[in-house]
Scaffold this active site. Sequence first.
Site, mmCIF file in Angstrom:
data_model
loop_
_atom_site.group_PDB
_atom_site.id
_atom_site.type_symbol
_atom_site.label_atom_id
_atom_site.label_comp_id
_atom_site.label_asym_id
_atom_site.label_seq_id
_atom_site.Cartn_x
_atom_site.Cartn_y
_atom_site.Cartn_z
ATOM 1 N N HIS A 1 0.814 -1.213 0.000
ATOM 2 C CA HIS A 1 0.000 0.000 0.000
ATOM 3 C C HIS A 1 0.847 1.261 0.000
ATOM 4 C CE1 HIS A 1 -3.187 -2.893 0.504
ATOM 5 N NE2 HIS A 1 -3.861 -2.005 -0.199
ATOM 6 N N GLU B 1 -11.112 -10.781 -5.531
ATOM 7 C CA GLU B 1 -9.681 -10.709 -5.216
ATOM 8 C C GLU B 1 -9.196 -11.953 -4.483
ATOM 9 O OE1 GLU B 1 -8.979 -7.122 -2.984
ATOM 10 O OE2 GLU B 1 -10.712 -7.417 -1.717
ATOM 11 N N ASN C 1 -4.438 -6.791 -7.460
ATOM 12 C CA ASN C 1 -3.315 -6.775 -6.509
ATOM 13 C C ASN C 1 -3.410 -7.976 -5.573
ATOM 14 O OD1 ASN C 1 -2.968 -4.278 -7.664
ATOM 15 N ND2 ASN C 1 -3.880 -3.160 -5.959
ATOM 16 N N ARG D 1 2.293 -9.634 -1.725
ATOM 17 C CA ARG D 1 2.443 -8.457 -2.579
ATOM 18 C C ARG D 1 3.423 -7.431 -2.014
ATOM 19 N NH1 ARG D 1 -3.590 -5.800 -2.066
ATOM 20 N NH2 ARG D 1 -2.662 -3.779 -2.495
ATOM 21 N N CYS E 1 -10.010 -3.013 -10.971
ATOM 22 C CA CYS E 1 -9.553 -1.820 -10.243
ATOM 23 C C CYS E 1 -8.182 -2.006 -9.599
ATOM 24 C CB CYS E 1 -10.571 -1.396 -9.196
ATOM 25 S SG CYS E 1 -10.775 -2.606 -7.884
HETATM 26 C C1 PEP Z 1 -6.707 -5.004 -5.216
HETATM 27 O O1 PEP Z 1 -6.515 -5.870 -4.366
HETATM 28 O O2 PEP Z 1 -6.390 -5.134 -6.412
HETATM 29 C C2 PEP Z 1 -7.340 -3.721 -4.844
HETATM 30 C C3 PEP Z 1 -7.729 -2.857 -5.755
HETATM 31 O O3 PEP Z 1 -7.476 -3.435 -3.533
HETATM 32 P P1 PEP Z 1 -6.287 -3.011 -2.550
HETATM 33 O O4 PEP Z 1 -5.075 -2.752 -3.371
HETATM 34 O O5 PEP Z 1 -6.766 -1.810 -1.829
HETATM 35 O O6 PEP Z 1 -6.140 -4.205 -1.668
HETATM 36 MG MG MG Z 2 -7.457 -5.752 -2.441
#
Ligand code: PEP
Ligand code: MG
Length: 596
Positions: A198, A441, A464, A475, A512
């Site tokens: 993040h 996800e 992600n 990640r 997204c």
């Molecule tokens: C994702 O996991 O791709 C996502 C958009 O959410 P975040 O990155 O906030 O976990």
């Molecule tokens: Mg996510």
Amino acid sequence: MQEEQAHESNIKLTGITAVTGLVMGIARLYTRGNININPEPVEESRLPEEKKKFEQARMTVGMTMERLSDFADSRNDSDTRDIMNAHYEILNDPELEAMVLRLIDEKSYRAEKAIYDAFQHYIDLIKSNEKSFLVSRLADLRDVRDRMILNVQQLAVIASFGKDAVMVAEDVSPIEVITFARNGVKGIICTEGGLTSHASIIANAMGIPMIIGAKSALRTVQDGDTIILDGFGQSVIVRPDDETSSSFTRVIKWQKEEEKFLRKVIDKPSETLCGTRIHLQANIDFEDEVLNIEKYRAEGIGLLRTDTLLMNSGSLAMDQNRQEEFCQTAYAGSGSAPVTVRLLDVGGDKLLNIKAKEANPFLGWRGVRILLDRRELLQSQLEAICRVAGRYPGRTRILVPMISNLDEFLEVKSELAGIQSLLEKRGVPIDRKIKLGIMVEVPSVAIQVRMYAAHTDFFSIGTNDLTQYTLAVDRGNNLIASLYQPLHPAVLALISMTVHAGSESGVPVAVCGELASDPFAALVLAGLGVRELSMTPRLIPKVKQAVRLHDLDEMKALSKAQMDSSTRADREAIHKEWQDKYELKLKEERSRAITL
Ligand code: PEP
Ligand code: MG
């Protein structure tokens, strides 16, 4: 030898680009956790400021302790609760406070020195009496002392950044990235870090180039060095010589020209060469970014992350008015377009200061799991969203993060219905057309996507997390960054299954995750049938340009090749071949624009 290296120029370090860009600036070593006490007294006029710093640190550290203790209590973790309560007591000891203030007044000490000496006084007292039952509290005393000093110093360090600063750190937190951005930092280099951690996502949103995994940076770079962060070359140049500096200055200038060219695409429609519309929406994390929606002509908000509302908080308590304000700003800033508000997704590496005792936080208490355990939080968030949705009918989509079971989604759905009827009874205008959607996800959702399609209004694929959960690759861990491959055929297969189920059942599917903002990946996704991509707004023009220069057949061929690839080398070859052709297309496009 080390001495020599310290002054050697043009040292090249390699890393991994988390946010592209090229900047040259002054290196600032950011070593969170290093306590250096400055013993120099300050002028008398600065004493009130030092006292204020101490009180502020006491308050901040105290708040964190209280929250940690509440949190531990709520999880029946009596060990942590007892430690936090003991620390809290030390922090609020009136004698200790009086001594710190006295040292500032009488000896003109800086806050950090006064805190250190006051604590040391007590530590020495306890040590001199070995039989004291307090000996067991020495570690607690040191811990509280260090937290206070770090807090005082962090404020000072942050305030002293120059506008040209390129931060060099072991790792940074999302909150630190935000603080850097607000202080005009030009770039971030980390020895650790993850590609879609993040902190990286926020650096991307804020437009700060970032390199992670530059292993020896903290050993090689010295504070004050001139430094080049080359996100395109995945490298860092330390103490560049004149020739290197001027060649990078030329490239930076050329880059600015490129950006100007790219700006021309902003007002053009987002459609393929053959005329298929690909909707490009905005991912918004902060109020500061809302202006970018209009600036880059995003077609609404595809992901409003509400997680940042808990940014400085150590607790799960969220102010409902604050949530309403945030949503209100987002709606107002996106014309008449849809707004997709994602429910709180804390946990994992997200912003919450609470450190729950979890061996695997990403597989733990996160997203909807927290919301369902803390109903008051879910209800307050749904109420805030519904209140704002009532003022902007027909525009709201609510997205539920980290769904891994249908039951979770059904529970949120029934909470939403409950809140809507409660508001209606109270005479608050509501929007009956709010859409409730699922974030895809977790692989289990993609695998059973047809079942979910019968219950949801839309899907939004979070690549992600989908990547990390499909490939079992954290990640945020740069040790395995090369295994983090969002375009891996296994991930694409899950995306493709979701798109097919969506089109069979008339449920829209968006993407997204960060993948959507990469031009090549955006083409692959469009080739798989995705028609809505949501990304950091400043990256929209780059993606739009790629969309406009390809037709759907080319995109389908790219996704097929990618899906059929076996090894990473295969995928790199596909990418390279595309890139070479694309560069030619761009050149032609540019010369056409110049001759017109
Ligand atoms: C994702 O996991 O791709 C996502 C958009 O959410 P975040 O990155 O906030 O976990
Ligand atoms: Mg996510």
